[in-house]
Design a protein around this motif. Structure first.
Motif, PDB file in Angstrom:
ATOM      1  N   GLY A 160       0.863  -1.316  -0.021  1.00  0.00           N
ATOM      2  CA  GLY A 160       0.004   0.063  -0.026  1.00  0.00           C
ATOM      3  C   GLY A 160       0.923   1.249   0.133  1.00  0.00           C
ATOM      4  O   GLY A 160       1.930   1.216   0.516  1.00  0.00           O
ATOM      5  N   ASP A 161       0.276   2.360  -0.362  1.00  0.00           N
ATOM      6  CA  ASP A 161       1.118   3.619  -0.491  1.00  0.00           C
ATOM      7  C   ASP A 161       0.740   4.698   0.611  1.00  0.00           C
ATOM      8  O   ASP A 161       1.557   5.753   0.683  1.00  0.00           O
ATOM      9  N   SER A 162      -0.202   4.157   1.370  1.00  0.00           N
ATOM     10  CA  SER A 162      -0.858   5.048   2.514  1.00  0.00           C
ATOM     11  C   SER A 162       0.061   4.513   3.867  1.00  0.00           C
ATOM     12  O   SER A 162       0.244   3.368   3.838  1.00  0.00           O
ATOM     13  N   PRO A 163       0.260   5.433   4.835  1.00  0.00           N
ATOM     14  CA  PRO A 163       0.623   4.984   5.956  1.00  0.00           C
ATOM     15  C   PRO A 163      -0.099   3.958   6.542  1.00  0.00           C
ATOM     16  O   PRO A 163      -1.296   4.261   6.663  1.00  0.00           O
ATOM     17  N   SER A 192      -5.853   9.368   3.876  1.00  0.00           N
ATOM     18  CA  SER A 192      -5.481  10.694   3.503  1.00  0.00           C
ATOM     19  C   SER A 192      -5.365  10.877   1.829  1.00  0.00           C
ATOM     20  O   SER A 192      -5.716  11.902   1.329  1.00  0.00           O
ATOM     21  N   ASP A 193      -4.987  10.042   1.319  1.00  0.00           N
ATOM     22  CA  ASP A 193      -4.642  10.194  -0.279  1.00  0.00           C
ATOM     23  C   ASP A 193      -6.024   9.565  -1.057  1.00  0.00           C
ATOM     24  O   ASP A 193      -6.148   9.892  -2.141  1.00  0.00           O
ATOM     25  N   LYS A 194      -7.098   9.461  -0.225  1.00  0.00           N
ATOM     26  CA  LYS A 194      -8.358   9.243  -0.885  1.00  0.00           C
ATOM     27  C   LYS A 194      -8.590   7.903  -1.783  1.00  0.00           C
ATOM     28  O   LYS A 194      -9.444   7.792  -2.264  1.00  0.00           O
ATOM     29  N   ARG A 195      -7.697   7.214  -1.533  1.00  0.00           N
ATOM     30  CA  ARG A 195      -7.560   5.886  -2.475  1.00  0.00           C
ATOM     31  C   ARG A 195      -6.960   4.824  -1.814  1.00  0.00           C
ATOM     32  O   ARG A 195      -5.838   4.753  -0.871  1.00  0.00           O
ATOM     33  N   PHE A 196      -7.613   3.497  -1.484  1.00  0.00           N
ATOM     34  CA  PHE A 196      -6.748   2.319  -1.187  1.00  0.00           C
ATOM     35  C   PHE A 196      -6.150   1.879  -2.749  1.00  0.00           C
ATOM     36  O   PHE A 196      -6.744   1.234  -3.389  1.00  0.00           O
ATOM     37  N   ASP A 197      -4.654   2.191  -2.495  1.00  0.00           N
ATOM     38  CA  ASP A 197      -3.904   1.902  -3.787  1.00  0.00           C
ATOM     39  C   ASP A 197      -2.300   1.859  -3.266  1.00  0.00           C
ATOM     40  O   ASP A 197      -2.010   1.551  -2.162  1.00  0.00           O
ATOM     41  N   GLY A 198      -1.898   1.271  -4.448  1.00  0.00           N
ATOM     42  CA  GLY A 198      -0.221   0.982  -4.449  1.00  0.00           C
ATOM     43  C   GLY A 198       0.340   0.264  -5.444  1.00  0.00           C
ATOM     44  O   GLY A 198      -0.276   0.512  -6.554  1.00  0.00           O
ATOM     45  N   THR A 215      -5.270  -4.518   5.819  1.00  0.00           N
ATOM     46  CA  THR A 215      -4.055  -4.121   4.945  1.00  0.00           C
ATOM     47  C   THR A 215      -4.747  -3.005   3.991  1.00  0.00           C
ATOM     48  O   THR A 215      -5.840  -3.178   3.721  1.00  0.00           O
ATOM     49  N   GLU A 216      -4.000  -2.408   3.417  1.00  0.00           N
ATOM     50  CA  GLU A 216      -4.541  -1.402   2.210  1.00  0.00           C
ATOM     51  C   GLU A 216      -5.397  -2.212   1.193  1.00  0.00           C
ATOM     52  O   GLU A 216      -6.513  -1.742   0.871  1.00  0.00           O
ATOM     53  N   PRO A 217      -4.709  -3.144   0.815  1.00  0.00           N
ATOM     54  CA  PRO A 217      -5.688  -4.036  -0.523  1.00  0.00           C
ATOM     55  C   PRO A 217      -6.829  -4.588   0.191  1.00  0.00           C
ATOM     56  O   PRO A 217      -7.836  -5.083  -0.550  1.00  0.00           O
TER      57      PRO A 217
HETATM   58 CA    CA Z   1      -3.621   4.984  -0.619  1.00  0.00          CA
END
Ligand code: CA
Ligand code: FEO
Length: 677
Positions: free
Chosen positions: A412-415, A427-433, A507-509
């Motif tokens: 994931g790219d978010s903390p 805060s980046d408004k996406r579950f992504d990475g 987890t983020e995904p």
């Molecule tokens: Ca993200």
């Protein structure tokens, strides 16, 4: 307030307990069999915090018990919104609990074929009270799942269907769970497998009429399959009946599948574990390998082991190693022997779908459908031969035997601290990475320390554990958009995440603990051969009124509610179609949805049809002027049985429910109009 302690529900996903028993051997009521310690990257520090937060969270949503259901999302009158999205201009169906297939206003429907209808010459007329194994072997099998329609030379189509599992208490009156008869067991063997049926389109209509054609075929538990690929002939696959380890009898629990560009069918052997008994009495290493696949430690639910010793792991410890593969069938050649491709690994294959790289090599994606299991990709060594002649098909059927098998690792790219387990966007408004494909084996070469290549192919879950693959929320169907090449993965749910002690938290995904409703992941690869990718959760499913759902950013007051995405398909315009399994987690019947993945309407999910009470929507095929779905296990609700049917679909009156394929079309003056026009 102290954290709420989850009740020890036997069936927390709200799928009927009886479906859990027959479909997947009560997988949900057992702890998921992945005990590996490979934690998600970046999630280790926060997992305890996340779990605590999740236990405090969780909105409670209640719904009406029957009829049209007031789940949040789009109102009937919102339909103008869909204008401008070719293929999706229909009046959306409202969520409901009716005992019927419900289609949009202006559309028509008809059953194509039902359990027990004739497939082969000489098939007896279906008689619920007088079934025989010999008759069933010539009739349409039970619980249709994946389906494909392939054109024939004569202008008709071949309908190819998986028959995933049998539900004996609904198939036989007076069925004794502890003491099935030999004939009932053999009917079960014949009701599994696949059917190939020629269908003719009725002029001026979307109705499809079965024909007893030359290519019609039944595949059952006694049909020989050639085992191919690098593990064929391995000691791990040898049995007393087949000392060569190269020919297996039958296929089991065939769930989703795919059509290859060369005109054959791929089909995933999914919950094969439930058919084998007595794993608990085997010696190591058989015992712990069996445990990793969730194989039954004592007697099985269907008791097949009483009638064929191959289902008893003490007597035949390797027979189970011959199941859990992707099979390939050439429906155009009724004499051809289907194959089991060991190179794609052995796990609970939901499906396999193919993409062709620019250089002609082929890539197959497949999900392992269990909580905390993995997503896989196979890249062939050789290139596809063009055309669909018999010679080209024969050659192309070897493509999935040589190549490299990979498993996915997501980052994931978010903390991690922003992934709190509720589904709240970071805060980046996406579950992504981003992510990478980690090689497991290629031909006879293993990339997994301590495992031979044969072991990697036959005990693939154990191999993936060792390389740090990412544990996902039940990876189901996977398919690439023919328009954009982006790959869509249905992740149906995972109520153990962040809840069961010792199991991984959000987890983020997989951003929700106690994930009842699942998510749809969009994966972007520069090229099908790429070993790196980026990803983004396209949908975080559930009731749109739940703030922790996400529909690609589209206004949620305009979308349909959805739970437990399962199968995915694309129409000619590039719209994604999603069918569901266990939408009753939202108190509604399962359905088929269409959604644009591009443009201003991206994320505007629309419910196209719903299936009857207790049923699941499977195997959607979306053609220009026709949609078909498999209606699997109608009436399969707790407390129901053949004596007390909960559904009378499709025949009405006081009839028994019958799993069936249904065609839907939009009638016009000159025949069926374009779907969604
Ligand atoms: Ca993200
Ligand atoms: Fe057979 Fe994964 O559903």
């Amino acid at each position: 307030m102290p954290p709420r302690i989850p009740l020890p529900l036997l069936n927390p996903s709200r799928r009927a307990a009886v479906t859990c028993e027959y479909r997947c051997g009560n997988a949900c009521s057992h702890e998921a069999p992945n005990p590996s310690a490979n934690e998600y990257l970046g999630d280790i520090v926060t997992s305890v915090i996340n779990r605590r937060k999740a236990l405090k969270a969780g909105a409670v949503v209640t719904f009406a018990a029957s009829g049209v259901v007031g789940v949040g999302g789009a109102a009937v009158a919102d339909e103008q919104r869909g204008r401008g999205t070719p293929g999706l201009n229909f009046e959306r169906v409202q969520p409901n609990t009716l005992d019927a297939v419900v289609v949009p206003k202006g559309y028509e429907q008809a059953v194509v074929i039902r359990w027990g209808d004739p497939v082969l010459p000489g098939a007896p007329k279906f008689n619920f009270d007088k079934q025989t194994a010999a008759g069933q072997a010539k009739q349409f099998g039970y619980n249709c799942d994946f389906a494909a329609l392939l054109p024939t030379h004569g202008g008709n189509q071949l309908l190819v269907t998986n028959h995933e599992y049998t539900s004996e208490t609904f198939m036989f009156k007076g069925y004794k769970t502890d003491n099935p008869t030999e004939e009932q067991v053999k009917i079960g063997w014949a009701a599994h497998g696949l059917s190939v049926v020629e269908v003719e389109q009725v002029r001026g209509s979307g109705r499809l009429k079965p024909v007893i054609g030359r290519q019609n075929r039944r595949i059952t538990m006694t049909t020989p399959f050639k085992i191919t690929g690098p593990a064929a002939g391995s000691d791990l696959l040898k049995t007393s009946v087949d000392p060569t380890g190269t020919v297996a009898l039958g296929t089991l629990n065939n769930c989703a599948g795919g059509v290859t560009p060369w005109g054959t069918i791929l089909s995933g052997e999914e919950n094969f574990n439930q058919y084998w008994a007595n794993a608990g009495q085997t010696a190591e290493p058989v015992k712990s390998r069996a445990a990793r696949y969730g194989i039954t430690s004592g007697a099985t639910s269907r008791k097949w082991e009483r009638f064929d010793k191959r289902f008893d792991m003490v007597q035949e410890p390797n027979e189970v190693n011959r199941f859990g593969y992707v099979i390939e069938l050439d429906p155009h050649d009724p004499e051809s022997m289907p194959v089991k491709h060991t190179a794609l690994g052995r796990f609970k294959h939901e499906c396999a779908n193919i993409r062709v790289a620019r250089d002609g090599r082929v890539v197959a994606y497949s999900g392992d459908d269990e909580r905390f299991e993995y997503l896989y990709k196979f890249v062939s060594k050789n290139k596809m031969r063009k055309g669909n002649s018999r010679t080209a098909r024969r050659y192309n059927m070897t493509l999935l035997d040589e190549g490299t098998l990979y498993v996915a690792r997501f980052t994931g790219d978010s903390p991690p601290s922003e992934i709190d387990g509720t589904g709240k966007l970071p805060s980046d408004k996406r579950f992504d990475g981003s992510g990478e494909w980690i090689p497991l084996a290629s031909g006879n070469r293993s990339f997994v320390p301590g495992m031979t290549a044969e072991e990697v192919y036959v005990f693939t879950r154990l191999a993936a554990d060792k390389v740090g693959a990412t544990k996902m929320d039940r990876p189901e169907d996977v398919e690439a958009s023919p328009k954009t090449g982006k790959v869509y993965v249905a992740l149906s749910n995972n109520v153990e995440r962040g809840v069961t002690p010792g199991k991984e938290s959000a987890t983020e995904p997989n951003p929700r603990n106690n994930n009842k409703h699942g998510q749809v992941l969009e994966l972007t690869e520069h090229d099908p051969l790429s070993l790196r990718f980026t990803w983004w959760l396209f949908l975080v499913c559930g009731d749109p009124n739940d703030p922790n759902t996400y529909f690609a950013g589209f206004p949620k007051d305009q979308v349909s509610p959805i739970s437990s995405p399962d199968n995915v398909a694309f129409d000619q315009y590039g719209n994604l179609w999603i069918s569901t399994d266990s939408a009753n987690a939202l108190g509604i019947n399962d359905g088929l949805y269409g959604v644009p993945v591009d443009g201003p309407e991206r994320g505007n999910l629309k419910l196209f049809l719903t299936v009857p009470r207790g049923a699941e929507t499977c195997g959607p095929i979306v053609q220009e002027r026709l949609i078909t779905v498999c209606v699997q296990h109608p009436g399969e609700v707790d407390g129901a049985s053949a004596e007390k049917p909960a559904s009378h679909w499709p025949d009405g009156g006081d009839s028994q429910p019958r799993p069936s394929v249904v065609a839907v079309w939009k009638p016009g003056r000159h025949g069926p109009m374009k779907i969604g026009s």
